[in-house]
Design an enzyme around this catalytic site. Structure first.
Site, PDB file in Angstrom:
ATOM      1  N   ILE A 292      38.777  33.600  39.918  1.00  0.00           N
ATOM      2  CA  ILE A 292      37.278  33.110  40.036  1.00  0.00           C
ATOM      3  C   ILE A 292      36.345  34.086  39.982  1.00  0.00           C
ATOM      4  O   ILE A 292      36.457  35.138  40.676  1.00  0.00           O
ATOM      5  CB  ILE A 292      37.346  32.552  41.392  1.00  0.00           C
ATOM      6  CG1 ILE A 292      38.509  31.315  41.536  1.00  0.00           C
ATOM      7  CG2 ILE A 292      36.191  31.935  41.884  1.00  0.00           C
ATOM      8  CD1 ILE A 292      38.054  30.144  40.761  1.00  0.00           C
ATOM      9  N   GLU A 293      35.233  33.669  39.112  1.00  0.00           N
ATOM     10  CA  GLU A 293      34.115  34.796  39.010  1.00  0.00           C
ATOM     11  C   GLU A 293      32.861  33.915  39.275  1.00  0.00           C
ATOM     12  O   GLU A 293      32.298  33.435  38.478  1.00  0.00           O
ATOM     13  CB  GLU A 293      34.130  35.443  37.453  1.00  0.00           C
ATOM     14  CG  GLU A 293      35.439  36.498  37.124  1.00  0.00           C
ATOM     15  CD  GLU A 293      34.982  37.741  37.532  1.00  0.00           C
ATOM     16  OE1 GLU A 293      34.220  38.140  38.099  1.00  0.00           O
ATOM     17  OE2 GLU A 293      36.098  38.550  37.308  1.00  0.00           O
ATOM     18  N   THR A 294      32.309  34.019  40.383  1.00  0.00           N
ATOM     19  CA  THR A 294      31.111  33.730  40.641  1.00  0.00           C
ATOM     20  C   THR A 294      30.118  34.431  39.739  1.00  0.00           C
ATOM     21  O   THR A 294      30.258  35.555  39.557  1.00  0.00           O
ATOM     22  CB  THR A 294      30.867  33.533  42.164  1.00  0.00           C
ATOM     23  OG1 THR A 294      30.571  34.924  42.612  1.00  0.00           O
ATOM     24  CG2 THR A 294      31.551  32.722  43.053  1.00  0.00           C
TER      25      THR A 294
END
Length: 594
Positions: A292-294
């Site tokens: 997950i990469e915000t």
């Protein structure tokens, strides 16, 4: 009169309810998401959650950092399924959720506090773990987390202070999964072995371009995965969790690695994850993985809430059919264990871009491109007030490239303790010979090594080497380690031991000594040797003359010219320079080596 009394009672109770709710406000929420709590404050909040959870949440240390801080894991589950054995007996999939492997990218920690609170205390997400077990690492790189400051992530919009990307020995833990240099990695591998999770979720904040998405995600290409894992990821993560996340009001995209950062319209490509990264390591352990990469430029509050929502969306997908994930893991282990039984068995260890792109719709912003008088390059500047959609091409798909042969077993002589130590770190099973045994084996002869000029993660990587398999009859000394390939660790072992694997111990430089001759000849002696060799083999002179004519650096180096002859002489070949010490055994040799 009764209704009025009820109203009065509700009104009287309201301040107390509000106060009770306020006491469970996380430190990040209390600051309006301007700050993120220290490690001590994080653990203090988690202990409160544990105390209020009625046995549904526990904390346990699983390691110690180089600076002496405890590494903590939080276990959350219903029905008392708080240990690996109980979780597996209940048939519940185990999810390892980790935050702060890069401590400046810390949304996962603050979202995790909120998730645990809402699962175990407020009841907002009481259903979250109806059919799964959560193992949560709030901060993986604890020393890096405590080395916080305002100037570590120039690309990022908050919080006010951020942790440092490296741990206290300046190692990037998200490059350490295979080589396992860091004490934190050794501890993590023990945790992995104990729980053997079915899904790894690793929370990060991206760098790079600006665009509308508040989150991008990455799963390993299907060709890198056991078929059952690839199918589960496609169905649950991409088919269910991501659409559910967007229905919550978010915007998500596959990970955006632009072919040219100065011009997003040129398309996107796969960033090339490998076993040194979290999801790449999960893949060679036959498990599902989600990165997950915000988006770094979105406000911290948006990024934390986005992390909260994507994690609960994934758990919702798991809860719909928990046995699908546990079965995918079981099938994946069986698939890996059966690989060596196939004819000419091999494992792909490198991958290349699929040359055929697919159309992709990029929800970005308008941008300008200016010739920079500072860098001399093109300077791209985004205009985030002007949303714009681009029809571009995607090269995300991969194809297998280099394959490593999969033998019946690998043999590692006992003197190569550094290799055996890494087997132990990864909990790879093996046996040892009790007496010398002579067996046929395949040994790779390595020539033309080329190392990186600059260090990377404390090593000068072996970038390239020529590999020539040779058939040998070898005597394995007592204590030789025998690692079979007919088990679930086959893909992991191949990536660790085979010379072709880019994250193998060879490529990380642990066996560099095999390229170093220990005996040399003085120039006056080699001058005579060269003339003797030419007299005995006239064709050698023609080969030498051709190299002198074609290679000026060679021609200008007296040492290189003499070494040309020395390295073709028995005085050099007797030293077995470049003989890779990790041998491959077929089934017959394996039976003899038991």
């Amino acid at each position: 009169m009764r209704p009025n009394l009820l109203v009065l009672a509700l009104l009287a109770a309201t301040p107390f309810a509000a106060q009770a709710s306020a006491t469970w406000t996380t430190p990040a929420e209390a600051s309006g998401f301007h700050t993120t709590p220290s490690y001590a404050d994080t653990l203090a909040y988690l202990r409160r959650v544990v105390d209020a959870s009625h046995g549904q949440v526990s904390m346990q240390p699983f390691g110690t950092t180089p600076e002496g801080r405890p590494m903590m894991a939080v276990v959350a589950a219903k029905d008392g399924d708080m240990t690996p054995d109980k979780a597996r007996a209940a048939g519940k999939p185990i999810v390892l959720l980790q935050a702060g492997i890069h401590p400046g990218e810390i949304e996962g920690k603050d979202a995790g506090l909120m998730l645990l609170r809402d699962f175990a205390v407020t009841g907002k997400l009481a259903h979250l773990l109806d059919h799964a077990v959560l193992v949560f690492i709030p901060v993986y790189s604890v020393d890096g987390h405590e080395n916080a400051g305002p100037y570590y992530r120039i690309n990022q919009n908050g919080p006010e202070k951020m942790g440092f990307r490296g741990q206290s020995q300046y190692l990037n833990l998200n490059r350490d999964y295979v080589k396992a240099d860091a004490p934190e990695t050794i501890a993590w591998l023990k945790l992995w072995q104990a729980w053997q999770p079915d899904l790894l979720i690793d929370i990060h904040t991206t760098d790079g371009a600006d665009y509308q998405y508040d989150l991008t995600y990455y799963t390993e290409d299907a060709r890198k995965l056991p078929p059952s894992i690839a199918a589960w990821q496609a169905r649950v993560i991409e088919g269910e969790a991501i659409p559910a996340y967007e229905k919550m009001g978010h915007l998500a995209s596959p990970y955006l690695e632009f072919k040219d950062g100065r011009d997003p319209t040129k398309g996107i490509e796969n960033f090339g994850s490998g076993p040194r990264f979290s999801t790449g390591y999960a893949a060679i352990r036959n498990r599902a993985g989600l990165l997950i990469e915000t988006h770094m430029l979105k406000p911290y509050a948006v990024r934390v809430h986005g992390t909260y929502d994507i994690v609960r969306a994934v758990f919702d997908g798991i809860n719909k059919d928990p046995t699908a994930l546990t079965k995918a893991s079981k099938d994946a282990d069986a698939w890996a264990a059966a690989l060596a039984a196939t004819p000419d068995a091999s494992v792909a260890v490198t991958f290349k871009m699929d040359p055929t792109p697919k159309p992709f719709t990029l929800k970005g912003y308008a941008f300008t491109q200016t010739k920079s008088d500072i860098s001399g390059d093109t300077w791209i500047q985004y205009e985030p007030t002007k949303k714009k959609t681009y029809a571009i091409q995607s090269w995300l798909a991969l194809q297998p490239d280099v394959a490593a042969p999969l033998p019946a077993a690998w043999a590692i002589p006992p003197q190569w303790a550094v290799v055996i130590q890494r087997l132990d770190a990864h909990h790879i099973p093996y046996t040892t010979t009790t007496q010398p045994v002579t067996v046929p084996a395949t040994q790779d002869q390595l020539t033309e090594p080329r190392w990186a000029e600059k260090p990377f993660e404390g090593h000068h990587l072996l970038r390239d080497v020529a590999i020539a398999p040779t058939a040998q009859t070898v005597t394995l000394p007592a204590g030789t380690v025998i690692v079979r390939s007919d088990n679930a660790d086959a893909v992991l072992t191949a990536n660790l031991l085979d010379a072709r694997a880019p994250d193998s111990l060879l490529r990380w430089g642990y066996l560099d000594a095999i390229f170093e001759p220990k005996e040399y000849g003085e120039p006056r002696v080699m001058e005579a040797l060269a003339r003797k060799m030419i007299a005995e083999n006239p064709g050698l002179e023609a080969e030498f003359d051709a190299k002198v004519a074609a290679d000026k650096a060679f021609a200008d180096s007296p040492r290189a010219r003499l070494s040309f002859f020395f390295e073709k002489s028995p005085w050099y070949t007797a030293q077995k320079v470049g003989a890779y010490p990790i041998l491959r055994l077929d089934n017959n040799a394996l039976q003899q080596a038991k």
